[in-house]
Design an enzyme around this catalytic site. Sequence first.
Site, PDB file in Angstrom:
ATOM      1  N   GLY A 496       0.856  -1.009  -0.097  1.00 44.93           N
ATOM      2  CA  GLY A 496      -0.063   0.012   0.160  1.00 44.93           C
ATOM      3  C   GLY A 496       0.953   1.311   0.125  1.00 44.93           C
ATOM      4  O   GLY A 496       2.166   1.162  -0.046  1.00 44.93           O
ATOM      5  N   GLY A 498       1.022   5.080   1.615  1.00 46.01           N
ATOM      6  CA  GLY A 498       0.442   6.163   2.225  1.00 46.01           C
ATOM      7  C   GLY A 498       1.264   7.566   2.266  1.00 46.01           C
ATOM      8  O   GLY A 498       1.789   7.960   1.294  1.00 46.01           O
ATOM      9  N   GLY A 499       0.866   8.520   3.317  1.00 40.93           N
ATOM     10  CA  GLY A 499       1.296   9.809   3.033  1.00 40.93           C
ATOM     11  C   GLY A 499       2.885   9.780   3.389  1.00 40.93           C
ATOM     12  O   GLY A 499       3.698  10.799   3.164  1.00 40.93           O
ATOM     13  N   PHE A 500       3.603   8.758   3.989  1.00 39.23           N
ATOM     14  CA  PHE A 500       4.758   8.852   4.520  1.00 39.23           C
ATOM     15  C   PHE A 500       5.803   7.910   3.454  1.00 39.23           C
ATOM     16  O   PHE A 500       6.823   8.077   3.239  1.00 39.23           O
ATOM     17  CB  PHE A 500       5.237   8.397   5.777  1.00 39.23           C
ATOM     18  CG  PHE A 500       4.063   8.847   6.837  1.00 39.23           C
ATOM     19  CD1 PHE A 500       4.460  10.217   7.493  1.00 39.23           C
ATOM     20  CD2 PHE A 500       3.355   8.200   7.545  1.00 39.23           C
ATOM     21  CE1 PHE A 500       4.048  10.757   8.468  1.00 39.23           C
ATOM     22  CE2 PHE A 500       2.320   8.778   8.247  1.00 39.23           C
ATOM     23  CZ  PHE A 500       3.041  10.000   8.843  1.00 39.23           C
ATOM     24  N   GLY A 501       4.992   7.334   2.619  1.00 39.58           N
ATOM     25  CA  GLY A 501       5.834   6.494   1.548  1.00 39.58           C
ATOM     26  C   GLY A 501       4.956   5.102   1.218  1.00 39.58           C
ATOM     27  O   GLY A 501       3.913   5.040   1.508  1.00 39.58           O
ATOM     28  N   SER A 502       5.825   4.310   0.467  1.00 35.27           N
ATOM     29  CA  SER A 502       5.107   3.089   0.247  1.00 35.27           C
ATOM     30  C   SER A 502       5.597   2.010   1.161  1.00 35.27           C
ATOM     31  O   SER A 502       6.454   1.976   1.684  1.00 35.27           O
ATOM     32  CB  SER A 502       5.440   2.807  -1.184  1.00 35.27           C
ATOM     33  OG  SER A 502       5.150   3.878  -2.226  1.00 35.27           O
ATOM     34  N   LYS A 517       8.957  -0.059   4.931  1.00 38.38           N
ATOM     35  CA  LYS A 517       8.249   1.171   4.413  1.00 38.38           C
ATOM     36  C   LYS A 517       9.386   2.145   4.101  1.00 38.38           C
ATOM     37  O   LYS A 517      10.376   2.415   4.922  1.00 38.38           O
ATOM     38  CB  LYS A 517       7.464   1.888   5.757  1.00 38.38           C
ATOM     39  CG  LYS A 517       7.049   3.390   5.369  1.00 38.38           C
ATOM     40  CD  LYS A 517       6.158   3.646   6.395  1.00 38.38           C
ATOM     41  CE  LYS A 517       4.464   3.650   6.070  1.00 38.38           C
ATOM     42  NZ  LYS A 517       3.709   3.822   7.216  1.00 38.38           N
ATOM     43  N   ASP A 614      -2.456  10.041  13.889  1.00 38.74           N
ATOM     44  CA  ASP A 614      -2.927   9.767  12.580  1.00 38.74           C
ATOM     45  C   ASP A 614      -3.612   8.260  12.981  1.00 38.74           C
ATOM     46  O   ASP A 614      -3.468   7.293  11.831  1.00 38.74           O
ATOM     47  CB  ASP A 614      -1.734   9.525  11.560  1.00 38.74           C
ATOM     48  CG  ASP A 614      -2.007   9.482  10.234  1.00 38.74           C
ATOM     49  OD1 ASP A 614      -3.081   9.766   9.953  1.00 38.74           O
ATOM     50  OD2 ASP A 614      -1.309   8.788   9.280  1.00 38.74           O
TER      51      ASP A 614
HETATM   52  P1  ATP Z   1      -0.466   6.694   6.471  1.00 39.54           P
HETATM   53  O1  ATP Z   1       0.570   7.167   5.724  1.00 39.54           O
HETATM   54  O2  ATP Z   1      -1.423   7.984   6.869  1.00 39.54           O
HETATM   55  O3  ATP Z   1      -0.078   5.921   7.734  1.00 39.54           O
HETATM   56  P2  ATP Z   1      -1.816   4.523   5.301  1.00 39.54           P
HETATM   57  O4  ATP Z   1      -1.453   3.481   6.606  1.00 39.54           O
HETATM   58  O5  ATP Z   1      -2.940   4.097   4.461  1.00 39.54           O
HETATM   59  O6  ATP Z   1      -1.639   5.904   5.470  1.00 39.54           O
HETATM   60  P3  ATP Z   1       0.937   3.107   4.954  1.00 39.54           P
HETATM   61  O7  ATP Z   1       1.039   3.309   6.410  1.00 39.54           O
HETATM   62  O8  ATP Z   1       1.987   3.592   3.913  1.00 39.54           O
HETATM   63  O9  ATP Z   1      -0.331   4.113   4.516  1.00 39.54           O
HETATM   64  O10 ATP Z   1       0.498   1.938   4.594  1.00 39.54           O
HETATM   65  C1  ATP Z   1      -0.201   1.162   3.265  1.00 39.54           C
HETATM   66  C2  ATP Z   1      -0.869  -0.028   3.521  1.00 39.54           C
HETATM   67  O11 ATP Z   1       0.253  -0.946   3.395  1.00 39.54           O
HETATM   68  C3  ATP Z   1      -1.771  -0.068   4.870  1.00 39.54           C
HETATM   69  O12 ATP Z   1      -3.079   0.493   4.596  1.00 39.54           O
HETATM   70  C4  ATP Z   1      -1.565  -1.585   5.081  1.00 39.54           C
HETATM   71  O13 ATP Z   1      -2.846  -2.233   4.248  1.00 39.54           O
HETATM   72  C5  ATP Z   1      -0.268  -2.102   4.313  1.00 39.54           C
HETATM   73  N1  ATP Z   1       0.808  -2.201   5.528  1.00 39.54           N
HETATM   74  C6  ATP Z   1       1.355  -1.154   6.139  1.00 39.54           C
HETATM   75  N2  ATP Z   1       2.299  -1.645   7.124  1.00 39.54           N
HETATM   76  C7  ATP Z   1       1.806  -3.018   7.231  1.00 39.54           C
HETATM   77  C8  ATP Z   1       2.362  -4.175   7.835  1.00 39.54           C
HETATM   78  N3  ATP Z   1       3.467  -3.927   8.844  1.00 39.54           N
HETATM   79  N4  ATP Z   1       2.071  -5.402   7.667  1.00 39.54           N
HETATM   80  C9  ATP Z   1       0.978  -5.525   6.722  1.00 39.54           C
HETATM   81  N5  ATP Z   1       0.554  -4.674   5.950  1.00 39.54           N
HETATM   82  C10 ATP Z   1       0.904  -3.309   5.998  1.00 39.54           C
HETATM   83 MG    MG Z   2      -0.031   3.522   8.136  1.00 36.41          MG
END
Ligand code: ATP
Ligand code: MG
Length: 830
Positions: A496, A498-502, A517, A614
């Site tokens: 996925g 998000g705001g901080f990266g992929s 991440k 967040d």
């Molecule tokens: P934000 O940047 O505000 O946290 P977000 O949570 O949507 O937004 P990310 O934190 O980059 O974005 O995570 C993207 C997605 O990746 C998450 O919604 C989740 O589905 C998946 N993900 C993140 N961390 C993990 C992990 N430790 N184990 C499994 N899936 C994960």
């Molecule tokens: Mg997140």
Amino acid sequence: MDAKQNLFFVPILLFFLCFSTTCHFSFGADSISAYRSLSGDRTIVSSGGNFELGFFKPGKLSKYYIGMWFKKVSAQTVVWVANREKPVTDKYSSELKLVDGNLVLYEKGTEIWSTDTKLKSSSVVAVLLDEGNLVLRNGSSNTTVWQSWDYPTDTWFPGGYLSYDKRTNRTQIPTSWKNSEDPAPGLYTLEIDPIGHQFLIRWNRSRQIWTSGAWNGQIFTNVPEIASGSIFNFTYISNNHGDYLTYFFANSSAYIISRSVMDYNGQIKQFGWLPDQQKWSLFWSEPNTQCQVNAYCGAYGVCNDIFSPLCNCLPGFKSRFEKSWTSGDYSGGCQRYMELESGNAYTTGRKADIFQIHSHMKWPDNPQAFSAVNAERCKSNCLSNISCTAYAYYEKACFTWNGDLFNMQQLSVDDSNGRVIYIRIHSSGSSKNNKGIIYGVVGGSIAILSVLLLIAFRRHKSGIATVIERAAEGTMVAFGYKDLQTATKNFSEMLGKGGFGSVYKGTLPDSTVIAVKKLEGVSQGEKQFRNEISTIGNIQHINLVHLRGFCSQGNKKLLVYEYASNGSLDSHLFNPKKDESILPWTRRYEIALGTARGLVYLHENCRDCIIHCDIKPENILLDSFMCPKVADFGLAKLVGRNFSRVLTTMRGTRGYLAPEWISGGAITAKADVYSFGMMLFEFVSGRRNSEQTRDGKVNFFPAIAANVIMGRGDILTILDPNLNQVADVEEVTNICRVACWCIQENEHVRPTMSQIVQILEGVVDVDMPPDPRGLQVFIDNEDDIVFFTDKASSSNLHIQSDPAWASSFVEEQYTNKKTQGSKIQECESD
Ligand code: ATP
Ligand code: MG
């Protein structure tokens, strides 16, 4: 009837008797009776199939022990050993049997071990219970005359206890194994401390090396994470008879198979079995790192937490017990190749001892400090005292050490705690005449130098095997970028963005699955970044995603997290996949409670308290047991000013933002409470709080729910239709009420996260909330869901949809907060 026939008929007769009278004998496969003994490969299994008891062999040598292990765990894990000090050599000529009410182990007719119960009775049976307890029961009275829980080996079972009986002076003390292959009592014991009302780890039955802190009725003060809001429920009883401590699992769905072990390396460790990965997962340990264990490397041993071997002897020293040292038991420490000169070298005419310099060290224990004009004086002071073994000159003070040196640690070159120390050795330590010594000094120097080099170049490829080995043990690891490239197959499987990266899925060489991440826009300097990382990495709680490591190479900043196999909550709540079942209400409730507990830990219990900033379903991850884990805590501070960009540009996040983010109030933990409340509404409705209907109107669920809560409707009508009204009405009402309290505009009115936990646990009742002000606005204003209160006229809600404006506003907030010096400012960028 001859004797043989007797043996056959008596159990059958008793079997029938058992059905005709109230009989407490058990002759199933879970018990040893007068007619059933254990020998060779024969075992007994507890009635529910949890535990098995029989002979086992821990190492390569032919040494057999009677032990108990988990039946449902593929990797044999022994939890109790009967004859831990006296193994037998042949299991076929050995027998565990009942003799006159005693359970006795014989080898070729010689008694090896016995329960030593004084009761002489032929009606005793030994039954293996499903809790992992072997009990001797007297059939005639059905009383327990002996149980293995009173004689623990190294494992403390849920339901088992640590205790101290004042009247008999008896204690239950799990004692570590000697090493991984020898169950004989080792150096470390886990004990209850009836004076301090705490539990502690003792080294060598003497020195106390770690304590839980006193029990305050709810938590142990030094380890709040294991009692409050965690998966454990502790009970500590102290009365005239003595002290008694036991624990159970609060959430039966998490880690069904688990164990607490007093490990032979000096740490108490809590493990849970992951059936899908077929391995134990370490989720809690104290002391946190191996080098914090007292005297782990023994005298003159130097510990390092990053590379193996964990212990090295100082140059001029060799291991005292070579065999144990190489097998990983470092407690014997090191000894000198050549003893120090006794007497004053000036008067004896012999060469004076010399000092070897060591940098980046954590000093040994117990220095004596006094003032000295310079380093030379400090050195001569040490030299003139034969018991002085080391000195250091630091900030115009002289520090000297007498006798054996314990607890030295080699720190990394960038660790500001590293100090210089001079260790005293015999002058021939550098002489060319003595080969042995030369090898010792050179070998030792090389070992220590290599540790330093390895630490300095730990991101280098060659370190990966050991690095990864440590990662598996739960220590924070600095990964090389290439390691992570390999682990993620060149970042090919994106989980996925998000705001901080992929975020990418990856697998370490030891098969541990990770989530990596790739951070974008980290503005922090290297040192500050590492500091933040180590703060985050030190936080461990069952409801918080564990940061296993990081990579920081130039502007490449990556975080390595434990992988949550069930992804994030949003997908289960809002878009369940076809093959996924709808999250039942009870599960939603458990997830809400677990999340709240994780937040309590962040806000109140961990050493460096953190406001998440967040909270939203995307940041609640679910592990293989659907146990919730809050993700991305600490990132607000890590990305600093860029956080405002994240908050204001990310879809989804905005709906969870507390009004004070925009109105100019200080950001406190109550901002998380607000977001949590918003999320609670989504547990109920199963959809995002703001939803555009087909006719273009925006429904704002919290307003609808608040309306119902105020007594204007049936609570079940607002429940997620997918649940078909299958939910506990009281729980739904509670959650809606709590949620209403959480989203009050005035943060002082909102509850704290620990109050929320108490409400969700049913310990505290929740009152009727006031109507959250202004909620109706969301129904009427359809354009945007974000409410940014206009500073000039704060009574009006001003709908602001320009992220750039908000971004500069939030940045301004950061600056304001710094200058104003507000009390709680964890979300700010410094
Ligand atoms: P934000 O940047 O505000 O946290 P977000 O949570 O949507 O937004 P990310 O934190 O980059 O974005 O995570 C993207 C997605 O990746 C998450 O919604 C989740 O589905 C998946 N993900 C993140 N961390 C993990 C992990 N430790 N184990 C499994 N899936 C994960
Ligand atoms: Mg997140």
